[in-house]
Scaffold this active site. Structure first.
Site, PDB file in Angstrom:
ATOM      1  CB  VAL A  35     -11.998  10.485   2.018  1.00  0.00           C
ATOM      2  CG1 VAL A  35     -11.757   9.766   3.343  1.00  0.00           C
ATOM      3  CG2 VAL A  35     -12.590   9.515   0.990  1.00  0.00           C
ATOM      4  CB  THR A  46      -7.698  12.640   3.781  1.00  0.00           C
ATOM      5  OG1 THR A  46      -7.833  13.370   2.538  1.00  0.00           O
ATOM      6  CG2 THR A  46      -8.485  11.348   3.695  1.00  0.00           C
ATOM      7  CG  ASN A  77      -3.992   5.820  -0.681  1.00  0.00           C
ATOM      8  OD1 ASN A  77      -5.131   6.257  -0.865  1.00  0.00           O
ATOM      9  ND2 ASN A  77      -3.190   6.306   0.267  1.00  0.00           N
ATOM     10  CB  ILE A 117      -0.904   0.046   1.254  1.00  0.00           C
ATOM     11  CG1 ILE A 117      -1.652  -1.271   1.432  1.00  0.00           C
ATOM     12  CG2 ILE A 117      -1.881   1.219   1.163  1.00  0.00           C
ATOM     13  CD1 ILE A 117      -2.367  -1.378   2.766  1.00  0.00           C
ATOM     14  CE  LYS A 137      -5.502  10.748  -8.131  1.00  0.00           C
ATOM     15  NZ  LYS A 137      -4.866   9.555  -7.536  1.00  0.00           N
ATOM     16  CE1 TYR A 159      -5.612  14.196  -7.158  1.00  0.00           C
ATOM     17  CE2 TYR A 159      -7.841  15.053  -7.423  1.00  0.00           C
ATOM     18  CZ  TYR A 159      -6.967  14.145  -6.857  1.00  0.00           C
ATOM     19  OH  TYR A 159      -7.446  13.183  -5.989  1.00  0.00           O
TER      20      TYR A 159
END
Length: 250
Positions: A188, A190, A89, A9, A161, A157
């Site tokens: 999320v 974060t 991730n 990960i 992606k 970005y």
């Protein structure tokens, strides 16, 4: 120990990556994390869970460092597990600027290095290292709705992606015996979201939407999102839809 899962990960020292690592911790797991810093709480939780944890400190925005880590990690993968997972991730939203103002070559290069190049290097090494194993092999690339919808201020970005999405489709076509998904995780709560909310509205016209979502409690927690993602990875039909969104699932 009989290994059930070997999981690699990236970006696992905090946020969603950390929550995914925690969610995979059981006595039959061997977990390898990559991040710029070590996480003492992960080590403590791994010890309590009775699983094996390796924490690799690396700056994945540096292609040479990413290549070295990919080679070293995948060459040392333990054999005999029932399932091998690669969860790419790690990512950054920077630089946040209007397209006409994107003149920082180093920042753009670093973003592509982290969001795209390191993901490709890790995936290539994973595919080679596991191709002769009699085990389930799955790759999860954390993407974003920004890769599928244009967001002013997020040219870099969005581009990275979108690249992750198309790359995932190519891998799925080339390696049908490996399950590959590029997954949008939703919004999320974060550190990346904190960083987004600190953006200059001149650079990011969509700022008010993210501020409102935070103020109204509409952000999903890392633990909640990780639990959904791990249930999703375990599904028999994982990989049937290469470009997916976790918000399609309960």
């Amino acid at each position: 120990m009989n290994l059930s899962t070997v999981a690699v990960i990236s970006g696992a020292s905090k946020g969603l990556g950390q929550a995914l690592a925690l969610g995979l911790m059981d006595p039959g797991a061997h977990i390898i994390t990559m991040a710029r810093s070590r996480n003492a709480s992960l080590a403590a939780r791994a010890a309590d869970a009775g699983c094996t944890l390796q924490q690799i400190q690396v700056d994945l925005s540096d292609p040479r460092a990413a290549q070295r880590s990919a080679t070293q990690i995948m060459a040392a993968l333990p054999g005999g597990a029932q399932r091998y997972l690669l969860i790419n991730n790690a990512g950054t939203v920077d630089p946040v600027r209007a397209a006409a103002q994107l003149d920082d070559e180093a920042a753009i290069t670093a973003a592509f290095g982290l969001n795209v190049t390191s993901l490709m290097l890790m995936s290539a090494a994973f595919l080679r290292a596991t191709r002769d194993l009699k085990a389930q092999r799955r790759i999860l690339n954390i993407s974003s709705g920004a890769g599928r919808n244009a967001m002013p201020g997020w040219a870099v970005y969005c581009a990275t992606k979108a690249a992750v999405d198309r790359y995932s489709q190519v891998v799925a076509a080339e390696a049908p015996d490996v399950r590959v998904v590029s997954l949008a995780p939703g919004v999320v709560d974060t550190g990346m979201q904190e960083h987004i909310r600190a953006s200059d509205p001149k650079d990011f016209p969509g700022l008010s939407r993210f501020v409102s979502m935070h103020e109204e409690g509409q952000l999903a927690s890392p633990a909640e999102t990780a639990a959904k993602i791990l249930r999703y990875i375990a599904r028999d039909d994982f990989g049937t839809t290469v470009l997916d969104d976790i918000r399609n699932y309960s």
